[in-house]
Design an enzyme around this catalytic site. Structure first.
Site, PDB file in Angstrom:
ATOM      1  N   ASP A  72      71.053  76.037  -5.804  1.00 34.16           N
ATOM      2  CA  ASP A  72      71.690  74.774  -5.033  1.00 34.16           C
ATOM      3  C   ASP A  72      72.531  74.024  -5.791  1.00 34.16           C
ATOM      4  O   ASP A  72      72.563  73.776  -7.092  1.00 34.16           O
ATOM      5  CB  ASP A  72      70.439  73.930  -4.896  1.00 34.16           C
ATOM      6  CG  ASP A  72      70.491  72.794  -3.794  1.00 34.16           C
ATOM      7  OD1 ASP A  72      71.451  72.354  -3.732  1.00 34.16           O
ATOM      8  OD2 ASP A  72      69.624  72.716  -3.072  1.00 34.16           O
ATOM      9  N   SER A 113      71.661  70.099   1.941  1.00 33.23           N
ATOM     10  CA  SER A 113      70.908  71.529   1.674  1.00 33.23           C
ATOM     11  C   SER A 113      70.025  72.060   2.718  1.00 33.23           C
ATOM     12  O   SER A 113      69.593  73.083   2.807  1.00 33.23           O
ATOM     13  CB  SER A 113      70.257  71.267   0.396  1.00 33.23           C
ATOM     14  OG  SER A 113      71.007  71.159  -0.734  1.00 33.23           O
ATOM     15  N   THR A 166      65.817  73.572   0.789  1.00 30.91           N
ATOM     16  CA  THR A 166      66.173  74.778   0.715  1.00 30.91           C
ATOM     17  C   THR A 166      65.083  75.943   1.093  1.00 30.91           C
ATOM     18  O   THR A 166      65.182  76.458   2.078  1.00 30.91           O
ATOM     19  CB  THR A 166      67.075  75.194  -0.638  1.00 30.91           C
ATOM     20  OG1 THR A 166      67.887  74.210  -1.009  1.00 30.91           O
ATOM     21  CG2 THR A 166      67.354  76.325  -0.672  1.00 30.91           C
ATOM     22  N   GLU A 280      65.151  80.021  -5.596  1.00 26.23           N
ATOM     23  CA  GLU A 280      66.022  78.826  -5.625  1.00 26.23           C
ATOM     24  C   GLU A 280      66.377  78.297  -6.984  1.00 26.23           C
ATOM     25  O   GLU A 280      65.247  77.869  -7.571  1.00 26.23           O
ATOM     26  CB  GLU A 280      65.806  77.850  -4.496  1.00 26.23           C
ATOM     27  CG  GLU A 280      66.879  76.657  -4.720  1.00 26.23           C
ATOM     28  CD  GLU A 280      66.521  75.448  -4.056  1.00 26.23           C
ATOM     29  OE1 GLU A 280      65.463  75.088  -4.021  1.00 26.23           O
ATOM     30  OE2 GLU A 280      67.392  74.698  -3.670  1.00 26.23           O
ATOM     31  N   HIS A 289      74.551  66.035  -9.057  1.00 27.25           N
ATOM     32  CA  HIS A 289      74.254  64.593  -8.435  1.00 27.25           C
ATOM     33  C   HIS A 289      74.440  63.617  -9.507  1.00 27.25           C
ATOM     34  O   HIS A 289      75.001  62.579  -9.396  1.00 27.25           O
ATOM     35  CB  HIS A 289      73.235  64.318  -7.750  1.00 27.25           C
ATOM     36  CG  HIS A 289      73.170  65.048  -6.244  1.00 27.25           C
ATOM     37  ND1 HIS A 289      73.743  64.454  -5.285  1.00 27.25           N
ATOM     38  CD2 HIS A 289      72.591  66.063  -5.705  1.00 27.25           C
ATOM     39  CE1 HIS A 289      73.538  65.079  -4.216  1.00 27.25           C
ATOM     40  NE2 HIS A 289      72.794  66.149  -4.356  1.00 27.25           N
ATOM     41  N   ASP A 327      74.197  77.071  -1.663  1.00 26.47           N
ATOM     42  CA  ASP A 327      74.363  76.453  -0.164  1.00 26.47           C
ATOM     43  C   ASP A 327      75.687  75.490  -0.081  1.00 26.47           C
ATOM     44  O   ASP A 327      76.188  75.323   0.985  1.00 26.47           O
ATOM     45  CB  ASP A 327      72.871  75.593   0.081  1.00 26.47           C
ATOM     46  CG  ASP A 327      72.727  74.744  -1.096  1.00 26.47           C
ATOM     47  OD1 ASP A 327      73.307  74.514  -2.060  1.00 26.47           O
ATOM     48  OD2 ASP A 327      71.649  73.866  -0.816  1.00 26.47           O
ATOM     49  N   HIS A 328      76.043  74.960  -1.386  1.00 28.57           N
ATOM     50  CA  HIS A 328      77.501  74.185  -1.357  1.00 28.57           C
ATOM     51  C   HIS A 328      77.484  73.960  -2.943  1.00 28.57           C
ATOM     52  O   HIS A 328      76.777  74.069  -3.598  1.00 28.57           O
ATOM     53  CB  HIS A 328      77.006  72.889  -0.750  1.00 28.57           C
ATOM     54  CG  HIS A 328      75.930  72.175  -1.137  1.00 28.57           C
ATOM     55  ND1 HIS A 328      75.860  71.506  -2.289  1.00 28.57           N
ATOM     56  CD2 HIS A 328      74.764  71.863  -0.366  1.00 28.57           C
ATOM     57  CE1 HIS A 328      74.680  70.832  -2.558  1.00 28.57           C
ATOM     58  NE2 HIS A 328      73.796  71.368  -1.345  1.00 28.57           N
TER      59      HIS A 328
HETATM   60 MG    MG Z   1      67.552  72.867  -2.971  1.00 30.30          MG
HETATM   61 ZN    ZN Z   2      72.218  67.915  -3.232  1.00 29.23          ZN
END
Ligand code: MG
Ligand code: ZN
Length: 391
Positions: A72, A113, A166, A280, A289, A327-328
């Protein structure tokens, strides 16, 4: 010797710095809290682990099993920060087929997510916040459900709460990612074989007063709370709930993701019809973050070691496709310096949120040649479904 001294110094430093906010409990939304944004952009270096080479099975056949591994928030910079921190090498280097995924959602250039997870699980673009539903909020079928229907065994492993966006995208169908208790309830509607992650609260301390762990036990699940107990499970249905909400970040978390991944593979690989497993590395995103390079590095290294465990199985098994992607990207991270000999990494962040940049895809095993070049995130799910002959 020098490395271990450096690691000890670093561990003490980390514990002093983040000790009281991360020990014990890591709340569902805590990683978004501005109070955690103390600038910490340099990883001083630490111990290295050995990276083995695994031979990629040569086969023209379709894969029997798929292990999808989602880092993630893991862009190429997060990967390269970890590679630098481990002296220039990662298990990820075993992957010879690489591509890029376009991550935008149905309503935003920058995905979250939930939409990102639903793209990877169900092969549709949806709005940010959506878990397993389309832009009209209608439920969409995900790859794990299709696999289960066809008689494959299925599993989910995450370092976050197992109810977080996720993993939830492979189980639940809710309008809004914050409906954690509804997501937990959706686990009971499935026949999933193994799931391991945090999130006990969403199963046992619920507004509706239900104890879903008891319901899981009644359904035949072994419900266990400690990774030491979880990793001894060799067969049968398993619900491993290792934290009240999210597991705490590295280094305090200790060994959780690697033994959880190994345990899931041990159980699922007994399936005669094959299996689908999603693993994950959830908290690469959380620490990005917070703009903390040490956290990003340690979470990505932990995820890479889980990838090593999957490679060890897939290399000898010969019928397993591993896909590693994200996912990004999170943090708009770049590297302003590094040192392969010490493992020092100087990171830099441009945002406390996600970014719109394409993310890497790595593929290993039968079917891996389909994952090269640029593609949409939804193509990954649709290709996996085709390879397992699920649609
Ligand atoms: Mg996640
Ligand atoms: Zn995030």
């Amino acid at each position: 010797m020098k490395n271990s001294v450096r690691l000890i110094n670093y561990l003490m430093f980390s514990i002093l710095l983040v000790g009281f906010i991360s020990i014990g409990c890591y709340g569902q939304e805590e990683y978004k809290d501005p109070k955690n944004k103390a600038l910490n952009e340099t990883y001083p270096g630490g111990s290295f682990y050995e990276v083995q080479n695994f031979a990629e099975p040569v086969s023209k056949k379709l894969p029997k099993n798929i292990i999808l591994m989602i880092g993630d928030g893991m862009g190429i910079v997060q990967v390269y920060s970890a590679m630098t921190a481990n002296g220039g090498h990662l298990f990820l280097e075993n992957f010879k087929k690489c591509g890029f995924s376009k991550t935008y959602s149905s309503d935003n250039y920058i995905t979250d997510s939930a939409a990102g997870g639903t793209a990877l699980s169900a092969g549709i673009k949806t709005y940010n916040g959506a878990i397993g539903v389309d832009p009209e909020k209608k439920p969409v079928t995900n790859i794990r459900e299709l696999a289960e229907k066809k008689g494959l065994m299925t599993g989910l492993v995450s370092t976050s709460a197992i109810t977080h966006a996720t993993p939830a995208s492979f189980i639940a169908h809710v309008d809004s990612r914050g409906s954690y208790e509804d997501i937990a309830a959706d686990f009971l509607k499935t026949n999933i074989d193994v799931f391991i992650g945090g999130g006990v609260k969403n199963f046992e301390e619920r507004k509706d007063g239900k104890n879903l762990s008891k319901e899981l036990k009644d359904k035949g699940y072994q419900v266990l709370y400690k990774i030491e107990d979880i990793q001894n499970v060799k067969t049968g249905k398993l619900a491993g709930l290792t934290a009240p909400e999210h597991n705490i970040p590295m280094p305090e978390r200790g060994e959780m993701l690697v033994p959880a991944t190994q345990t899931a593979i041990n159980i699922l690989s007994q399936s005669t019809k094959g299996f689908f497993l999603m693993v994950e590395g959830s908290e690469i995103d959380f620490l990005a973050h917070e703009n903390k390079t040490p956290g990003v590095v340690l979470e990505t290294l932990d995820f890479d070691r889980a990838i090593g465990a999957a490679l060890k199985f897939a290399s000898s098994n010969g019928e397993t496709l591993i896909i590693v992607t994200a996912d990004h990207e999170t943090g708009g991270m770049t590297l302003n310096g590094g040192d392969y000999t010490t493992g020092k990494v100087v990171g830099k962040f441009t945002t406390g949120s996600h970014t719109g940049v394409a993310v890497p895809i790595f593929a290993f095993g039968p079917g891996s040649d389909q994952f090269t070049g640029f593609m949409e995130n939804i193509d990954i799910a649709n290709k996996m479904m085709k390879l397992l002959k699920l649609k």
